[in-house]
Enzyme design. Structure first.
Site, short mmCIF file in Angstrom:
data_model
loop_
_atom_site.label_atom_id
_atom_site.label_comp_id
_atom_site.label_asym_id
_atom_site.label_seq_id
_atom_site.Cartn_x
_atom_site.Cartn_y
_atom_site.Cartn_z
N HIS A 152 9.80 53.60 -10.00
CA HIS A 152 9.32 54.98 -10.01
C HIS A 152 9.61 55.62 -11.37
CE1 HIS A 152 8.08 55.39 -5.89
NE2 HIS A 152 9.28 55.21 -5.38
N HIS A 155 13.87 49.07 -7.38
CA HIS A 155 12.77 49.86 -6.79
C HIS A 155 12.68 51.24 -7.41
CE1 HIS A 155 10.21 51.52 -3.54
NE2 HIS A 155 10.91 52.61 -3.78
N GLU A 156 13.79 51.97 -7.38
CA GLU A 156 13.76 53.34 -7.88
C GLU A 156 13.44 53.39 -9.37
OE1 GLU A 156 13.52 55.87 -6.08
OE2 GLU A 156 13.95 54.79 -4.24
N HIS A 206 7.21 54.58 -13.97
CA HIS A 206 5.94 55.28 -13.73
C HIS A 206 5.97 56.66 -14.38
CE1 HIS A 206 2.64 55.88 -10.38
NE2 HIS A 206 2.13 55.83 -11.60
#
Length: 729
Positions: free
Chosen positions: A522, A518-519, A525
């Site tokens: 980010h 998940h992290e 991104h």
């Protein structure tokens, strides 16, 4: 004003088919806040520009990475205050420019302002979250209101707004395209949102409110961190911890010894309500003690009680919204979201309640049947996770302690998270041992683009929990990408995996694994950002879009090729047993009562708090929470929200006020987006290029609904999420 720390959320863990196997992943955004500071004279501006401390020039390290070997605690406050002063002076010069306002001399000039402030505060804000101390907390308390005042003075400056408005209303402004047009649109809306249209007297009142709110948010954050540490659960005997592994018991003994309690055992509190150890502890009274410490940690009337701060923050926010002509704070906050009113958010969420309530009632019956074998006649909240785990083991033959040896932390990172990024996007990673870190357990990697030559930036990995680190998991930028400023990204992922005892391997739960993926979503991104302007770069998107790339990236954790590459026993190298993934995926649809329910409850509680009037917000917080939970139609008696009001850090400090629903909304986007990937060939380089070109590398260069349609070719669909959660008939 706070710097953005993008966090893993409750739903993240359950967004993956494996998520319900363990306690869900973590959690937000962070901000900071004291004595207002203004630059009004040339002398003050000159003093600011004379700053010659460690942050005066860009770091000499690759990519401008912070040099932690040269930074002392005494460096922070002078550097931050100099950064504030310089940014004020730069903005004042733009406002007082005698030339007619243009896009270049106003909007672009504003994007160039504040370089020193960003250089220092991006690092400081990470340390106060991940490796704080009394000294750093004191500095944070001192500078946070100064930052809030600076932001107010910028966005409430009538001369500066007049220039922005002149460009916005001009023919030249209306003719802008691409990033230029988006920057003008975003900045104009931000000025209006922050009160640029208020009268002078109203602006004075707004500045005072913002300063007070900033102080209170900082106090809340520090007090909650203290509460989490103070309410760690102390046990006198090893027998009370029956059910935990030898390694967990050894770690608990180590913690107790470090806390000056030799011979005892200390279990720390994780940030959310349901603690992971509740799935393992066989002693019912031990479970009760852990649960009660968890749920009462910041409302027990001691010096760490945050309920008084909550009342003040909620009341001030409601008054702020009223001043700005909005019916409530939620409406005020949601002006730039994909879902842009609290009514739409509640309608979206309550649509899940009927199916979820049926699931909760059904699963409660199943668990009570299992508990009766132990003589339990009434199921309590501290029993749920324990018996859910027993039923899961019996039904799906799954055992968390048996699975963890296949997930050694750094192997998951390098042969799982990085491997998926290599196969999908062509990235490669080179470990850098020459880059200083702020804690010895961290690792740093250089990220190389798909051509095998071009460096994208630096990646820091900070995996383990410690008393100086706040709960949760998040991504932050030490340096943010910007073509205008010539910056490549320097990014950190911070997680709270239980650290191993001395000499033991660092093993991750499945929840930890999905949090790592998940992290890194980010982080991607941020690394793929290719924007000219910092304001539009990377993760600088709306709250209910920014979690989409991270939740989307969780799906790679269960791609068979990826799983086979990292899920290997740390001792033998044996792969995860064949067929176990199918079992885990099936198990992932079990216990949606908690996996989805506790997050949905928290998201609705957030909206309910922030649709109150000032008078309503001043009522006793726990009484309001009781009424709010009772109105939801869910089994909140057995399944409390993931965060109760007194320790709901997301909404009282981390910038998720009226935005916690975004984790659920972005899960919809993530499942629907992954459905597109599966229908178009799965984890391929061609799909990776499309993902990067359509949304993952686009920042906020286009409207967010346009980015989503560019990716999938359609508006978000709910069905893939309902199917993934097992909530369809």
């Amino acid at each position: 004003m706070k710097t953005r720390l993008l966090a893993a959320a409750a739903p993240l863990a359950f967004a993956s088919p494996l998520a319900a196997f363990a306690a869900p992943a973590l959690t937000g955004l962070a901000l900071g806040g004291v004595a207002a500071m203004t630059i009004t004279t040339a002398a003050q501006a000159a003093d600011a520009s004379a700053y010659d401390g460690v942050f005066a020039k860009p770091s000499a390290l690759p990519f401008g990475a912070p040099d932690f070997t040269k930074i002392k605690d005494s460096d922070w406050q002078p550097a931050i205050e100099a950064g504030i002063a310089q940014k004020r002076a730069e903005m004042k010069a733009i406002a007082n420019n005698k030339a007619a306002p243009t896009f270049e001399n106003t909007l672009v000039a504003m994007e160039r302002a504040g370089v020193l402030y960003d250089r220092v505060y991006n690092v400081f804000s990470q340390l106060t979250s991940a490796n704080t101390s009394d000294a750093l907390d004191a500095i944070d308390t001192a500078v946070s209101p100064q930052i809030s005042a600076m932001e107010d003075d910028i966005y409430l400056d009538p001369k500066l707004f007049a220039r922005v408005k002149a460009v916005h209303d001009s023919a030249a402004g209306k003719a802008l395209t691409g990033e230029d047009a988006m920057l003008l649109k975003v900045e104009y809306a931000k000025f209006v949102h922050r009160g640029a249209l208020l009268s002078p007297a109203q602006k004075v009142a707004l500045k005072a409110m913002n300063t007070d709110i900033s102080k209170l948010e900082t106090q809340f954050a520090q007090q909650l961190t203290q509460a989490n540490n103070a309410h760690a659960v102390v046990f006198d005997s090893k027998e009370a911890l029956d059910g935990l592994s030898d390694a967990q018991i050894a770690a608990a003994a180590e913690r107790a010894a470090k806390d000056g309690k030799p011979g005892k055992y200390v279990l720390p509190l994780i940030n959310y309500t349901q603690q992971p150890v509740l799935a393992q502890l066989t002693n019912r009274d031990s479970r009760r003690r852990v649960f009660e410490e968890s749920i009462n940690r910041a409302s027990s009337g001691d010096q760490y009680d945050t309920t008084g701060l909550v009342t003040q923050i909620a009341t001030l926010r409601a008054k702020k919204a009223e001043l700005l002509g909005q019916p409530n704070f939620a409406t005020f906050q949601m002006y730039d979201r994909m879902i842009n009113t609290p009514e739409k958010a509640m309608t979206f969420m309550t649509g899940f309640v009927p199916a979820l309530r049926k699931t909760q009632d059904r699963e409660a019956g199943v668990l009570l049947d299992a508990a009766r074998a132990d003589g339990v006649t009434k199921l309590e909240p501290w029993d749920w996770t324990y018996y859910a785990e027993k039923v899961r083991k019996a039904k799906y033959d799954l055992d968390e302690s048996a699975i963890k040896p296949y997930f050694e932390v750094y192997n998951v990172l390098e042969n799982g998270v990085f491997y998926a990024a290599n196969k999908t996007y062509g990235l490669t990673f080179r470990r850098r041992t020459d880059i200083p870190v702020y804690h010895p357990t961290m690792r740093v990697y250089e990220v190389i683009d798909k051509d095998g030559k071009t460096p994208l930036g630096l990646f820091y990995f900070d995996p383990f929990s410690r008393p100086s680190k706040r709960g949760g998991a998040w991504m932050n930028n030490f340096v943010e990408q910007s073509d205008l400023l010539g910056n490549k990204p320097v990014i950190a992922n911070t997680i709270n995996i239980d650290p191993p005892a001395e000499g033991q391997p660092a093993l991750a739960s499945w929840d930890d694994v999905t949090t790592m993926f998940h992290e890194f979503g980010h982080a991607l991104h941020g690394f793929f950002a290719s924007q000219k302007y910092p304001e539009l770069s990377g993760t600088n998107t709306a709250r209910d879009f920014v979690e989409f790339p991270s939740q989307f990236n969780e799906n790679f954790a269960t791609v068979p090729e990826v799983l086979a590459h990292y899920a290997k026993h740390y001792k033998t190298g044996a792969p995860l047993p064949a067929g176990l993934l199918d079992k885990i995926e099936a198990a992932g649809k079990f216990n949606q009562s908690v996996a989805f329910g506790e997050t949905l409850e928290a998201a609705m509680l957030d909206i309910k708090w922030h649709t109150l009037t000032p008078e309503q917000a001043s009522q006793p917080p726990m009484e309001f929470e009781k009424q709010a939970l009772a109105s939801m139609g869910l089994r909140t008696d057995l399944i409390p929200p993931r965060y109760r009001t007194p320790y709901f850090r997301h909404i009282w400090d981390n910038g998720y006020a009226s935005g916690y629903y975004s984790y659920i909304w972005t899960e919809v986007l993530a499942h629907d987006g992954w459905d597109w990937v599966e229908k178009h060939g799965g984890m391929t380089r061609a799909n990776g290029d499309h993902i990067r070109a359509s949304f993952l590398g686009q920042g906020h260069s286009k409207d967010l609904d346009v980015l989503y349609r560019n990716f999938t070719g359609h508006d978000p669909q709910l069905e893939p999420m309902l199917k993934a959660r097992g909530l369809t008939e």
